[in-house]
Design a protein around this motif. Structure first.
Motif, short mmCIF file in Angstrom:
data_model
loop_
_atom_site.label_atom_id
_atom_site.label_comp_id
_atom_site.label_asym_id
_atom_site.label_seq_id
_atom_site.Cartn_x
_atom_site.Cartn_y
_atom_site.Cartn_z
N ARG A 73 43.31 40.85 41.80
CA ARG A 73 41.80 39.78 41.41
C ARG A 73 42.95 38.41 41.67
O ARG A 73 43.02 38.30 41.17
CB ARG A 73 41.11 40.45 41.00
N PRO A 74 42.05 37.83 43.06
CA PRO A 74 42.38 36.33 42.43
C PRO A 74 41.67 35.51 41.54
O PRO A 74 40.78 35.85 41.30
CB PRO A 74 41.52 35.81 44.28
N GLY A 75 42.07 34.87 41.80
CA GLY A 75 41.61 33.54 40.45
C GLY A 75 42.36 34.11 39.07
O GLY A 75 42.53 35.02 38.44
N ALA A 76 42.11 32.87 38.20
CA ALA A 76 42.84 33.43 36.69
C ALA A 76 41.20 32.54 36.10
O ALA A 76 41.32 32.35 35.74
CB ALA A 76 43.34 32.34 36.52
N PRO A 77 40.75 34.35 34.92
CA PRO A 77 40.11 34.15 33.93
C PRO A 77 40.78 33.14 32.97
O PRO A 77 41.82 32.82 32.61
CB PRO A 77 40.20 35.62 33.07
N ASP A 78 39.16 32.84 32.60
CA ASP A 78 40.08 32.13 30.44
C ASP A 78 40.05 32.64 29.38
O ASP A 78 41.71 32.95 28.86
CB ASP A 78 38.70 31.83 30.35
N VAL A 79 40.61 34.50 29.70
CA VAL A 79 40.75 34.90 28.39
C VAL A 79 41.05 37.01 29.36
O VAL A 79 39.61 37.02 30.20
CB VAL A 79 40.44 35.14 28.08
N CYS A 80 41.89 37.32 29.13
CA CYS A 80 41.73 39.12 29.60
C CYS A 80 41.25 39.48 28.57
O CYS A 80 42.60 40.20 27.58
CB CYS A 80 43.50 39.34 30.11
N LEU A 81 40.76 41.01 28.63
CA LEU A 81 40.49 42.02 27.53
C LEU A 81 41.66 43.25 28.06
O LEU A 81 41.09 43.82 29.60
CB LEU A 81 39.19 42.63 27.78
N LEU A 82 42.72 43.23 27.91
CA LEU A 82 43.75 44.24 28.11
C LEU A 82 43.81 45.72 27.23
O LEU A 82 44.36 46.09 26.70
CB LEU A 82 45.19 44.10 27.88
N LYS A 83 42.43 46.53 28.09
CA LYS A 83 42.11 47.99 27.12
C LYS A 83 43.08 48.66 27.90
O LYS A 83 43.21 49.98 26.99
CB LYS A 83 40.85 48.26 28.07
N ALA A 84 43.44 48.99 29.55
CA ALA A 84 44.06 49.96 29.86
C ALA A 84 45.40 49.77 29.57
O ALA A 84 46.08 48.62 29.29
CB ALA A 84 44.82 49.33 31.59
N ARG A 85 46.83 51.02 29.18
CA ARG A 85 48.14 50.31 28.39
C ARG A 85 49.28 51.18 29.46
O ARG A 85 50.36 51.42 29.04
CB ARG A 85 48.00 50.70 26.93
N THR A 86 48.69 51.48 30.97
CA THR A 86 50.10 52.27 31.91
C THR A 86 50.62 51.12 32.25
O THR A 86 50.77 49.62 32.14
CB THR A 86 48.99 52.39 33.19
N PRO A 87 51.45 50.93 32.89
CA PRO A 87 53.08 50.22 33.08
C PRO A 87 52.14 49.23 34.15
O PRO A 87 52.58 48.52 34.08
CB PRO A 87 54.17 50.84 34.01
N GLN A 88 51.81 49.48 34.87
CA GLN A 88 50.70 48.54 35.62
C GLN A 88 50.00 47.93 34.94
O GLN A 88 49.68 46.56 35.78
CB GLN A 88 50.18 49.67 36.84
#
Length: 272
Positions: free
Chosen positions: A43-58
């Protein structure tokens, strides 16, 4: 209301109960929430924070690119990746003085050809959905696993005597949640899961959760503990688990996301 934050969910399942409830709370408070599937174009743009729920290499690669652009990621990519390798996880936990199950890397074919002198637990080296977790009591059992999981790299842990329940302890920015689940390695019971009030945890268990979070640099995580005759034994540490059905968990996650977006460094775990 605090300043509006842009929160990105990096997940293949934005409808997961924990994420969906936290997102609803954030949106109700005027924040912007979007989701990124790890296999979809970035997705374009940079969020203020990312919640990393997925844990795949991608997913880890996408989150790493956000970190390079200065976006705080929960949990950090390095900490998340560390928890995907069960041997590295065990080595770090033991080095930190945590009561973690002794763990060694092996091959299933090798295990099948050697005498099994005591029951062991065999797990996939790389933690992922649908991975291998099984008890092995003899060489024949090891051979059956080797046939069903050809080439699977595994770790081996002693099968610790316990009460047959996995104690699932979770932390979200220091707030603790807990329940008991019948171990998949134990005989079935009348109920598969039970409530476990945090206040009812044995002495020292909350401190174990705090120490695990500090050792791995995690803010949203789970610690699986067995109650053995020799005391608590940690058998797994999970980055960003589901934490289903725990009252207050979505609120804690939403509060953590907005606080980090506003520039606060997340704290280590502490008992609620």
């Amino acid at each position: 209301m605090s300043a509006r934050a842009h929160v990105r969910l990096l997940t293949a399942d934005p409808d997961h109960p924990l994420l969906a409830a936290a997102a609803a709370l954030l949106r109700a408070d005027g924040h912007v929430v979007d989701s990124q599937h790890p296999d979809a174009p970035e997705r374009p743009g940079a969020p203020d924070v990312c919640l990393l729920k997925a844990r795949t290499p991608q997913a880890l690669a996408l989150a790493a690119r956000l970190e390079e652009r200065g976006v705080p990621v929960l949990n950090p990519v390095a900490a998340t990746a560390f928890c995907q390798d069960r041997q590295r996880m065990a080595d770090r936990a033991l080095a930190a003085g945590l009561p973690f199950a002794p763990t060694r890397t092996a091959g299933l074919a090798e295990l099948a050809e050697r005498a099994v002198h005591e029951p062991v637990v065999v797990k996939s080296l790389h933690s992922r959905r649908g991975d291998l977790v099984a008890a092995v009591h003899d060489r024949a059992g090891a051979r059956r696993l080797a046939e069903r999981w050809p080439g699977e790299p595994v770790v081996v842990q002693p099968l610790a005597r316990n009460d047959g329940w996995d104690h699932k302890l979770w932390a979200v920015d220091g707030r603790l949640f807990a329940e008991r689940r019948r171990s998949e390695l134990a005989a079935p019971a009348a109920v598969a899961r039970e409530e476990l009030p945090v206040a009812a945890l044995p002495d020292g268990w909350a401190e174990l959760v705090r120490a695990a979070g500090e050792a791995f640099g995690l803010q949203v995580y789970g610690v699986d503990v067995l109650d053995t005759a020799d005391g608590p034994l940690i058998v797994d540490i999970n980055a960003f688990p589901g934490i289903r059905g725990q009252q207050g968990a979505p609120e804690a996650l939403a509060a953590l996301a907005t606080a980090v977006a506003a520039g606060r460094l997340p704290s280590g775990a502490r008992a609620a």
